[in-house]
Design a protein around this motif. Structure first.
Motif, mmCIF file in Angstrom:
data_model
loop_
_atom_site.group_PDB
_atom_site.id
_atom_site.type_symbol
_atom_site.label_atom_id
_atom_site.label_comp_id
_atom_site.label_asym_id
_atom_site.label_seq_id
_atom_site.Cartn_x
_atom_site.Cartn_y
_atom_site.Cartn_z
ATOM 1 N N GLN A 1 -16.643 57.783 62.542
ATOM 2 C CA GLN A 1 -15.655 58.850 62.517
ATOM 3 C C GLN A 1 -16.313 60.178 62.142
ATOM 4 O O GLN A 1 -17.147 60.243 61.227
ATOM 5 C CB GLN A 1 -14.563 58.548 61.496
ATOM 6 N N THR A 2 -15.942 61.228 62.856
ATOM 7 C CA THR A 2 -16.409 62.568 62.536
ATOM 8 C C THR A 2 -15.175 63.388 62.164
ATOM 9 O O THR A 2 -14.235 63.481 62.950
ATOM 10 C CB THR A 2 -17.140 63.186 63.743
ATOM 11 N N VAL A 3 -15.186 63.946 60.968
ATOM 12 C CA VAL A 3 -13.976 64.563 60.411
ATOM 13 C C VAL A 3 -14.194 66.062 60.207
ATOM 14 O O VAL A 3 -15.089 66.468 59.458
ATOM 15 C CB VAL A 3 -13.582 63.914 59.076
ATOM 16 N N ARG A 4 -13.368 66.848 60.886
ATOM 17 C CA ARG A 4 -13.406 68.296 60.719
ATOM 18 C C ARG A 4 -12.228 68.708 59.843
ATOM 19 O O ARG A 4 -11.078 68.435 60.177
ATOM 20 C CB ARG A 4 -13.316 68.982 62.083
ATOM 21 N N PRO A 5 -12.471 69.375 58.726
ATOM 22 C CA PRO A 5 -11.371 69.752 57.832
ATOM 23 C C PRO A 5 -10.513 70.849 58.446
ATOM 24 O O PRO A 5 -10.922 71.536 59.385
ATOM 25 C CB PRO A 5 -12.101 70.253 56.580
ATOM 26 N N GLN A 6 -9.340 70.999 57.895
ATOM 27 C CA GLN A 6 -8.449 72.043 58.391
ATOM 28 C C GLN A 6 -9.042 73.425 58.135
ATOM 29 O O GLN A 6 -8.932 74.325 58.959
ATOM 30 C CB GLN A 6 -7.075 71.915 57.735
ATOM 31 N N THR A 7 -9.677 73.592 56.982
ATOM 32 C CA THR A 7 -10.377 74.835 56.675
ATOM 33 C C THR A 7 -11.846 74.652 57.014
ATOM 34 O O THR A 7 -12.560 73.941 56.316
ATOM 35 C CB THR A 7 -10.229 75.205 55.184
ATOM 36 N N VAL A 8 -12.293 75.290 58.114
ATOM 37 C CA VAL A 8 -13.673 75.084 58.557
ATOM 38 C C VAL A 8 -14.651 75.993 57.816
ATOM 39 O O VAL A 8 -15.860 75.870 57.986
ATOM 40 C CB VAL A 8 -13.815 75.291 60.081
ATOM 41 N N GLU A 9 -14.131 76.894 56.995
ATOM 42 C CA GLU A 9 -15.011 77.763 56.202
ATOM 43 C C GLU A 9 -15.490 77.003 54.967
ATOM 44 O O GLU A 9 -15.344 77.449 53.831
ATOM 45 C CB GLU A 9 -14.252 79.034 55.795
ATOM 46 N N THR A 10 -16.097 75.850 55.206
ATOM 47 C CA THR A 10 -16.401 74.942 54.100
ATOM 48 C C THR A 10 -17.506 75.461 53.192
ATOM 49 O O THR A 10 -17.497 75.208 51.986
ATOM 50 C CB THR A 10 -16.792 73.560 54.650
ATOM 51 N N THR A 11 -18.460 76.175 53.758
ATOM 52 C CA THR A 11 -19.536 76.727 52.938
ATOM 53 C C THR A 11 -18.974 77.747 51.956
ATOM 54 O O THR A 11 -19.229 77.689 50.748
ATOM 55 C CB THR A 11 -20.603 77.376 53.832
ATOM 56 N N ALA A 12 -18.193 78.673 52.474
ATOM 57 C CA ALA A 12 -17.556 79.663 51.609
ATOM 58 C C ALA A 12 -16.599 78.995 50.627
ATOM 59 O O ALA A 12 -16.483 79.410 49.462
ATOM 60 C CB ALA A 12 -16.809 80.693 52.449
ATOM 61 N N LEU A 13 -15.922 77.953 51.081
ATOM 62 C CA LEU A 13 -14.978 77.234 50.224
ATOM 63 C C LEU A 13 -15.697 76.564 49.063
ATOM 64 O O LEU A 13 -15.199 76.555 47.930
ATOM 65 C CB LEU A 13 -14.206 76.203 51.046
ATOM 66 N N GLY A 14 -16.874 75.985 49.327
ATOM 67 C CA GLY A 14 -17.642 75.360 48.249
ATOM 68 C C GLY A 14 -18.015 76.354 47.165
ATOM 69 O O GLY A 14 -17.894 76.073 45.964
ATOM 70 N N ALA A 15 -18.463 77.548 47.589
ATOM 71 C CA ALA A 15 -18.787 78.594 46.615
ATOM 72 C C ALA A 15 -17.539 79.014 45.857
ATOM 73 O O ALA A 15 -17.585 79.284 44.647
ATOM 74 C CB ALA A 15 -19.406 79.796 47.324
#
Length: 517
Positions: free
Chosen positions: A450-464
């Protein structure tokens, strides 16, 4: 160096905003995502929703074949521009921002004057291969020694040899560094230094771990490595947890001080953004390159398959260990289709063209434009296209280019499975190319997971943002954050085992034709 006019303009802009908008509670987090080809600013609210986003590309500099540089002025100028734009779009002021989180392209190396902030030369980008031959010699003599301390395989990719090159080749740089006149940093350090007018000279564990100068076991700059590369210790920034209080921006920058509460390398930021905080959690970022990371908990995993061991993001002084594989050219192959071959006008066209043909027509592209990264580490390899016939169309070329991204991730995943001894059933994904549905379906098929794309694709910025928000008290713990995260789209494997095996055999054959050893 950030121009005085840019600082003045940003300050006046924010001061004007204060006059026209009533201040509210500080419920917003500003993420500065400084990447390889663009700078982005994303403003999140306390529910982890994107309130506003701004992006600006900047010039890529190629002085010689295999060399890649950035203007430090372009980096800071673009950062200031996107922050101002995002604030306007969010309809807030700097006074509404509880914390700033910074995430950055890793390994890219800057050296600047301690008093003026002026760089001694352009930033040397992580993709740059100018020290590749030196690294081959280094690997033969000191490879095991360096890996034992840093978890890294000696390569031009990492910062140490870039920094050594600057000190050895820029007039007067080494003498000035030894006198304490010059500072070294990755992009996070450079941004914080300028936003705080030199008050903060620091980095985090994730960025320090990618320099090839930092001991990932005792969490210190390593004296033996500094001696090996002839790097003066006084050039190096303080190292602290990714989520921690770094300091405040200078009042002159935004008109009012704003607390910087996280700094983290982009790939570890994405891992945290996916909330891959448990041992065995796995994510891949499809950026300029591809970066597959697995959280291995409190124990470093020694790779026997060309991967590296590094540090993950955390809010403590005991960061988790991470197993990582890096592909030099991931989403950059789509840029090549657009800017080099000019067979697409924008990235979205690649999905349409790839789906216009039934298969790749026997075409395989190995995009080793600057060598092959993990698990092969062949710096001398160069790109190849195999299988061309008179019937080859641009649809086949575009499809093969997208497939090449998935094949490279598959190679990393197989190496990771062997090193960590686990099966991979779920892959969390993010990055610009993750918007491409064709790519993600093919990735699920070729990996058979399974390959899962989150609803918010700005994951790098979200992690910060998560790290900054936890530090600033916007969220009390990870449990509160998990309650806000929404599942996006799941891509499920839909390919026969025979077809998968045939395609992988074709890819392996093309790889052999590309490799130099």
């Amino acid at each position: 160096m950030l121009r005085a006019a840019e600082i003045s303009s940003a300050r006046l802009f924010f001061e004007k905003r204060y006059d026209i908008i009533n201040s509210v509670m500080k419920n917003y987090i500003l993420s500065i995502d400084q990447g390889t080809t663009s700078s982005r600013a994303v403003i999140f609210d306390k529910d982890a929703h994107v309130r506003a986003i701004a992006q600006q590309e900047f010039k890529q500099i190629y002085p010689k074949a295999g060399w890649v540089e950035h203007s430090a002025q372009d980096i800071m100028g673009s950062v200031m521009a996107v922050v101002a734009e995002a604030v306007v779009r969010a309809d807030i002021t700097a006074e509404d921002i509880a914390a700033i989180g910074i995430t950055n392209q890793r390994e890219t190396t800057l050296v600047w004057d301690k008093k003026t902030g002026k760089p001694v030369c352009n930033a040397i980008v992580w993709q740059c291969r100018r020290t590749a031959k030196y690294c081959e010699k280094l690997k033969a003599v000191h490879g095991e020694f360096i890996y034992a301390k840093t978890g890294l395989i000696p390569d031009a990719y990492f910062s140490a040899t870039k920094l050594k090159w600057i000190l050895d080749n820029i007039d007067g740089a080494r003498a000035r560094a030894e006198k304490g006149e010059l500072l070294f940093g990755t992009v996070d350090t450079f941004i914080m230094w300028h936003l705080t007018k030199g008050a903060v000279f620091a980095t985090d564990y994730t960025n320090a771990a990618r320099t090839m100068l930092f001991n990932i076991h005792n969490l210190k700059w390593d004296e033996e490595l500094l001696n090996l590369f002839k790097i003066p210790a006084r050039m190096l920034p303080k190292v602290q947890a990714s989520g921690s209080e770094f300091g405040f921006t200078d009042k002159s920058v935004f008109g009012s001080p704003v607390k910087i509460c996280s700094a983290v390398g982009d790939q570890q930021a994405a891992l945290f953004g996916h909330l891959c905080t448990n041992e065995g959690d796995l994510k891949n970022t499809y950026g300029t390159g591809c970066f597959l990371l697995m959280n291995t908990g409190d124990k470093p995993v020694k790779s026997e398959n060309g991967l590296v061991t590094t540090l993950g993001a955390s809010l403590s002084d005991r960061p988790p260990y991470v197993l990582e594989g890096s592909v030099f050219v991931g989403g950059a192959v789509v840029q090549w289709l657009r800017d080099g071959l000019k067979i697409i006008e924008n990235a979205d066209d690649s999905e349409t063209l790839a789906e216009s043909v039934d298969d790749n027509g026997g075409i395989y592209i190995v995009p080793a434009f600057t060598g092959l990264g993990a698990p092969f580490w062949d710096g001398e390899a160069r790109g190849t296209i195999t299988g061309i016939t008179r019937g080859t169309t641009k649809g086949h070329i575009v499809r093969a280019a997208l497939e090449s991204i998935a094949y490279q991730v598959s190679d990393l995943a197989e190496a990771m499975k062997r090193d960590a001894g686990i099966e991979i059933n779920r892959l969390a994904v993010d990055g610009g190319a993750s918007k491409n549905n064709f790519l993600l379906q093919f990735q699920a098929d070729i990996l058979n997971c399974q390959t899962v794309r989150p609803q918010t694709v700005e994951t790098t910025a979200l992690g910060a943002a998560f790290l900054a928000g936890l530090t600033a008290g916007i969220w009390k713990d990870l449990g509160e954050i998990r309650a806000t995260v929404r599942t996006g789209k799941i891509f499920t494997p839909d390919m026969s085992e025979e077809r998968r095996r045939t395609l992988l055999q074709g890819w392996a054959k093309s790889l052999r034709q590309t490799q130099t050893r």
